[in-house]
Design a protein around this motif. Structure first.
Motif, PDB file in Angstrom:
ATOM      1  N   ALA A 126       0.833  -1.204   0.000  1.00 12.48           N
ATOM      2  CA  ALA A 126       0.000   0.000   0.000  1.00 12.48           C
ATOM      3  C   ALA A 126       0.866   1.252   0.000  1.00 12.48           C
ATOM      4  O   ALA A 126       0.592   2.208  -0.724  1.00 12.48           O
ATOM      5  N   LEU A 127       1.923   1.244   0.808  1.00 14.18           N
ATOM      6  CA  LEU A 127       2.826   2.394   0.876  1.00 14.18           C
ATOM      7  C   LEU A 127       3.515   2.624  -0.463  1.00 14.18           C
ATOM      8  O   LEU A 127       3.527   3.729  -0.985  1.00 14.18           O
ATOM      9  N   ILE A 128       4.063   1.581  -1.026  1.00 13.75           N
ATOM     10  CA  ILE A 128       4.849   1.699  -2.250  1.00 13.75           C
ATOM     11  C   ILE A 128       3.964   1.997  -3.463  1.00 13.75           C
ATOM     12  O   ILE A 128       4.407   2.616  -4.420  1.00 13.75           O
ATOM     13  N   SER A 129       2.700   1.607  -3.406  1.00 15.44           N
ATOM     14  CA  SER A 129       1.776   1.848  -4.518  1.00 15.44           C
ATOM     15  C   SER A 129       1.130   3.228  -4.462  1.00 15.44           C
ATOM     16  O   SER A 129       0.584   3.687  -5.463  1.00 15.44           O
ATOM     17  N   ASN A 130       1.205   3.863  -3.308  1.00 15.54           N
ATOM     18  CA  ASN A 130       0.602   5.181  -3.142  1.00 15.54           C
ATOM     19  C   ASN A 130       1.365   6.212  -3.972  1.00 15.54           C
ATOM     20  O   ASN A 130       2.569   6.389  -3.802  1.00 15.54           O
ATOM     21  N   ARG A 131       0.655   6.886  -4.851  1.00 10.72           N
ATOM     22  CA  ARG A 131       1.302   7.885  -5.719  1.00 10.72           C
ATOM     23  C   ARG A 131       1.862   9.064  -4.930  1.00 10.72           C
ATOM     24  O   ARG A 131       2.730   9.778  -5.405  1.00 10.72           O
ATOM     25  N   GLY A 132       1.384   9.259  -3.710  1.00  9.50           N
ATOM     26  CA  GLY A 132       1.875  10.354  -2.873  1.00  9.50           C
ATOM     27  C   GLY A 132       3.184  10.041  -2.174  1.00  9.50           C
ATOM     28  O   GLY A 132       3.811  10.922  -1.596  1.00  9.50           O
ATOM     29  N   THR A 133       3.606   8.790  -2.234  1.00  9.82           N
ATOM     30  CA  THR A 133       4.857   8.393  -1.598  1.00  9.82           C
ATOM     31  C   THR A 133       6.027   8.866  -2.448  1.00  9.82           C
ATOM     32  O   THR A 133       6.111   8.555  -3.626  1.00  9.82           O
ATOM     33  N   ARG A 134       6.914   9.619  -1.822  1.00  9.56           N
ATOM     34  CA  ARG A 134       8.104  10.113  -2.526  1.00  9.56           C
ATOM     35  C   ARG A 134       9.217   9.091  -2.334  1.00  9.56           C
ATOM     36  O   ARG A 134       9.736   8.916  -1.228  1.00  9.56           O
ATOM     37  N   LEU A 135       9.563   8.441  -3.414  1.00 10.73           N
ATOM     38  CA  LEU A 135      10.515   7.331  -3.338  1.00 10.73           C
ATOM     39  C   LEU A 135      11.909   7.773  -2.923  1.00 10.73           C
ATOM     40  O   LEU A 135      12.594   7.057  -2.191  1.00 10.73           O
ATOM     41  N   LYS A 136      12.350   8.939  -3.382  1.00  9.36           N
ATOM     42  CA  LYS A 136      13.694   9.409  -3.001  1.00  9.36           C
ATOM     43  C   LYS A 136      13.752   9.672  -1.501  1.00  9.36           C
ATOM     44  O   LYS A 136      14.729   9.324  -0.845  1.00  9.36           O
ATOM     45  N   GLU A 137      12.698  10.278  -0.970  1.00  5.17           N
ATOM     46  CA  GLU A 137      12.633  10.529   0.472  1.00  5.17           C
ATOM     47  C   GLU A 137      12.563   9.209   1.233  1.00  5.17           C
ATOM     48  O   GLU A 137      13.229   9.028   2.248  1.00  5.17           O
ATOM     49  N   LEU A 138      11.779   8.277   0.726  1.00  8.18           N
ATOM     50  CA  LEU A 138      11.643   6.966   1.344  1.00  8.18           C
ATOM     51  C   LEU A 138      12.982   6.225   1.329  1.00  8.18           C
ATOM     52  O   LEU A 138      13.345   5.561   2.305  1.00  8.18           O
ATOM     53  N   SER A 139      13.733   6.382   0.263  1.00  4.46           N
ATOM     54  CA  SER A 139      15.050   5.756   0.163  1.00  4.46           C
ATOM     55  C   SER A 139      15.988   6.305   1.235  1.00  4.46           C
ATOM     56  O   SER A 139      16.697   5.539   1.899  1.00  4.46           O
ATOM     57  N   LYS A 140      15.976   7.614   1.424  1.00  2.13           N
ATOM     58  CA  LYS A 140      16.831   8.228   2.447  1.00  2.13           C
ATOM     59  C   LYS A 140      16.427   7.759   3.837  1.00  2.13           C
ATOM     60  O   LYS A 140      17.278   7.502   4.684  1.00  2.13           O
ATOM     61  N   THR A 141      15.133   7.660   4.072  1.00  2.25           N
ATOM     62  CA  THR A 141      14.621   7.262   5.385  1.00  2.25           C
ATOM     63  C   THR A 141      14.922   5.806   5.705  1.00  2.25           C
ATOM     64  O   THR A 141      15.288   5.481   6.835  1.00  2.25           O
ATOM     65  N   THR A 142      14.778   4.948   4.720  1.00  2.69           N
ATOM     66  CA  THR A 142      14.890   3.501   4.963  1.00  2.69           C
ATOM     67  C   THR A 142      16.260   2.920   4.679  1.00  2.69           C
ATOM     68  O   THR A 142      16.590   1.859   5.196  1.00  2.69           O
ATOM     69  N   GLY A 143      17.017   3.582   3.816  1.00  2.00           N
ATOM     70  CA  GLY A 143      18.287   3.011   3.392  1.00  2.00           C
ATOM     71  C   GLY A 143      18.127   2.021   2.254  1.00  2.00           C
ATOM     72  O   GLY A 143      19.098   1.417   1.805  1.00  2.00           O
ATOM     73  N   ILE A 144      16.885   1.839   1.789  1.00  2.00           N
ATOM     74  CA  ILE A 144      16.630   0.958   0.648  1.00  2.00           C
ATOM     75  C   ILE A 144      16.965   1.748  -0.613  1.00  2.00           C
ATOM     76  O   ILE A 144      16.494   2.870  -0.774  1.00  2.00           O
ATOM     77  N   PRO A 145      17.791   1.211  -1.494  1.00  2.00           N
ATOM     78  CA  PRO A 145      18.186   1.964  -2.695  1.00  2.00           C
ATOM     79  C   PRO A 145      16.966   2.420  -3.511  1.00  2.00           C
ATOM     80  O   PRO A 145      15.978   1.689  -3.653  1.00  2.00           O
ATOM     81  N   TYR A 146      17.069   3.640  -4.042  1.00  2.00           N
ATOM     82  CA  TYR A 146      15.993   4.212  -4.849  1.00  2.00           C
ATOM     83  C   TYR A 146      15.587   3.299  -6.004  1.00  2.00           C
ATOM     84  O   TYR A 146      14.391   3.081  -6.217  1.00  2.00           O
ATOM     85  N   PRO A 147      16.552   2.741  -6.767  1.00  2.00           N
ATOM     86  CA  PRO A 147      16.145   1.867  -7.877  1.00  2.00           C
ATOM     87  C   PRO A 147      15.315   0.657  -7.406  1.00  2.00           C
ATOM     88  O   PRO A 147      14.411   0.220  -8.107  1.00  2.00           O
ATOM     89  N   THR A 148      15.626   0.152  -6.229  1.00  2.00           N
ATOM     90  CA  THR A 148      14.859  -0.968  -5.685  1.00  2.00           C
ATOM     91  C   THR A 148      13.434  -0.532  -5.384  1.00  2.00           C
ATOM     92  O   THR A 148      12.474  -1.225  -5.732  1.00  2.00           O
ATOM     93  N   LEU A 149      13.283   0.630  -4.765  1.00  2.00           N
ATOM     94  CA  LEU A 149      11.948   1.144  -4.469  1.00  2.00           C
ATOM     95  C   LEU A 149      11.176   1.427  -5.746  1.00  2.00           C
ATOM     96  O   LEU A 149       9.976   1.157  -5.829  1.00  2.00           O
ATOM     97  N   LYS A 150      11.866   1.945  -6.736  1.00  2.00           N
ATOM     98  CA  LYS A 150      11.235   2.218  -8.032  1.00  2.00           C
ATOM     99  C   LYS A 150      10.731   0.914  -8.648  1.00  2.00           C
ATOM    100  O   LYS A 150       9.638   0.861  -9.201  1.00  2.00           O
TER     101      LYS A 150
END
Length: 64
Positions: A9-33
């Protein structure tokens, strides 16, 4: 809702900013994308990543 469902649900939400999420979680941006374009890939993700995304989902839901 289970952690996997929360993570999807989090990752599918269009309001989720992946770059910010990457910084927060340490999960690489390409992986989140990748997860964003194919949320079912989270089925094979490490449990620690799914749990981390679920916790962020819970925090966002608590503020709404």
């Amino acid at each position: 809702m289970r952690d996997l469902e929360k993570a999807k649900a989090l990752i599918s939400n269009r309001g989720t900013r992946l770059k910010e999420l990457s910084k927060t979680t340490g999960i690489p941006y390409p992986t989140l994308k990748h997860y964003s374009s194919e949320p079912n890939k989270l089925d094979d993700a490490k449990a620690s990543r799914v749990n981390l995304l679920a916790k962020i989902y819970d925090k966002k839901e608590a503020t709404h």
